[in-house]
Write a protein that holds these residues in place. Structure first.
Motif, PDB file in Angstrom:
ATOM      1  N   PHE A  20       0.786  -1.225   0.000  1.00 16.08           N
ATOM      2  CA  PHE A  20       0.000   0.000   0.000  1.00 16.08           C
ATOM      3  C   PHE A  20       0.823   1.282   0.000  1.00 16.08           C
ATOM      4  CE2 PHE A  20      -2.897  -3.217   1.731  1.00 16.08           C
ATOM      5  CZ  PHE A  20      -3.974  -3.045   0.869  1.00 16.08           C
ATOM      6  N   VAL A  23      -0.189   3.685  -2.729  1.00 12.78           N
ATOM      7  CA  VAL A  23      -1.473   4.300  -2.396  1.00 12.78           C
ATOM      8  C   VAL A  23      -1.279   5.348  -1.308  1.00 12.78           C
ATOM      9  CG1 VAL A  23      -3.794   3.880  -1.503  1.00 12.78           C
ATOM     10  CG2 VAL A  23      -2.730   2.217  -3.035  1.00 12.78           C
ATOM     11  N   LEU A  92      -8.578   4.202   5.579  1.00 14.73           N
ATOM     12  CA  LEU A  92      -7.247   4.400   5.021  1.00 14.73           C
ATOM     13  C   LEU A  92      -6.408   5.350   5.882  1.00 14.73           C
ATOM     14  CD1 LEU A  92      -8.147   4.672   1.230  1.00 14.73           C
ATOM     15  CD2 LEU A  92      -7.007   2.774   2.387  1.00 14.73           C
ATOM     16  N   PHE A  95      -3.672   3.572   7.956  1.00 16.13           N
ATOM     17  CA  PHE A  95      -2.537   2.910   7.301  1.00 16.13           C
ATOM     18  C   PHE A  95      -1.185   3.203   7.957  1.00 16.13           C
ATOM     19  CE2 PHE A  95       0.881   3.654   4.166  1.00 16.13           C
ATOM     20  CZ  PHE A  95       1.160   2.352   3.804  1.00 16.13           C
TER      21      PHE A  95
END
Length: 200
Positions: A20, A23, A92, A95
């Protein structure tokens, strides 16, 4: 924390970061473009043994939001940015906490760490939760997935949070800890991911 649980946390946090990171870089750019403010929100939380640590998240609120409102988010909080609302919807913003996991300050699954302000109010039984390593997700977070909406129904949401929700979350997590293992942790993680694709 058991050796197996720690190894599980290390392996999957490293995998998660690797997968990730692109992202995350895009999210960081979008946050910066929206209002030019800080990308990350770093807040002091209480971890295992009562030790304080800095928990990191992507910033989802306006700058200095903690200085102009409650430490808890209530209902359709006006302090949340447009990007922040989307990040919160899909979790998110959490994260960056994978780096807290790498440092050993957090686990993938464990009681969500509280701010010192509320921990000082714990009674002796509630303080037992400090024997556990805090986590990114936990069974209580799944049960109270609509916590913001619940709090928005009360005239004094902070009072309700401290007197009702916090004790219940601690009870749920202490019960879970008695029988927790890697397989049950994986189930909690899968449940959490599943909630991201539900409307409620």
């Amino acid at each position: 924390m058991s050796r197996i649980k720690r190894q599980f946390d290390l392996i999957f946090s490293l995998v998660g970061i690797s997968l990730f990171l692109p992202v995350g870089a895009l999210i960081a750019l979008i946050i910066k473009i929206e209002d030019g403010g800080p990308i990350f929100y770093v807040q002091e939380r209480v971890g295992q043994g009562g030790r304080h640590f800095k928990m990191i998240k992507f910033r989802t609120m306006i700058r200095d939001a903690d200085k102009i409102g409650s430490a808890i988010t209530i209902g359709n909080d006006s302090r949340i940015t447009r990007v922040g609302r989307w990040l919160r919807r899909f979790k998110l913003d959490e994260f960056p906490q994978l780096f807290n996991v790498l440092k050993g300050e957090m686990s993938l699954v464990g009681p969500r760490p509280e701010v010192p302000k509320y921990v000082t109010l714990y009674n002796d039984t509630e303080r037992e939760v400090l024997n556990l390593v805090p986590g990114i997700t936990d069974p209580a977070s799944i049960i109270y997935r609509n916590e913001n909406e619940i709090l928005g129904k009360f005239g004094d949401p902070e009072k309700y949070y401290v007197e009702k929700i916090v004790p219940d979350k601690i009870r749920i997590n202490l019960e879970y800890a008695k029988k927790a293992n890697v397989l049950s942790d994986i189930f909690v993680i899968l449940q959490t991911i599943g909630l991201l694709f539900k409307k409620n």
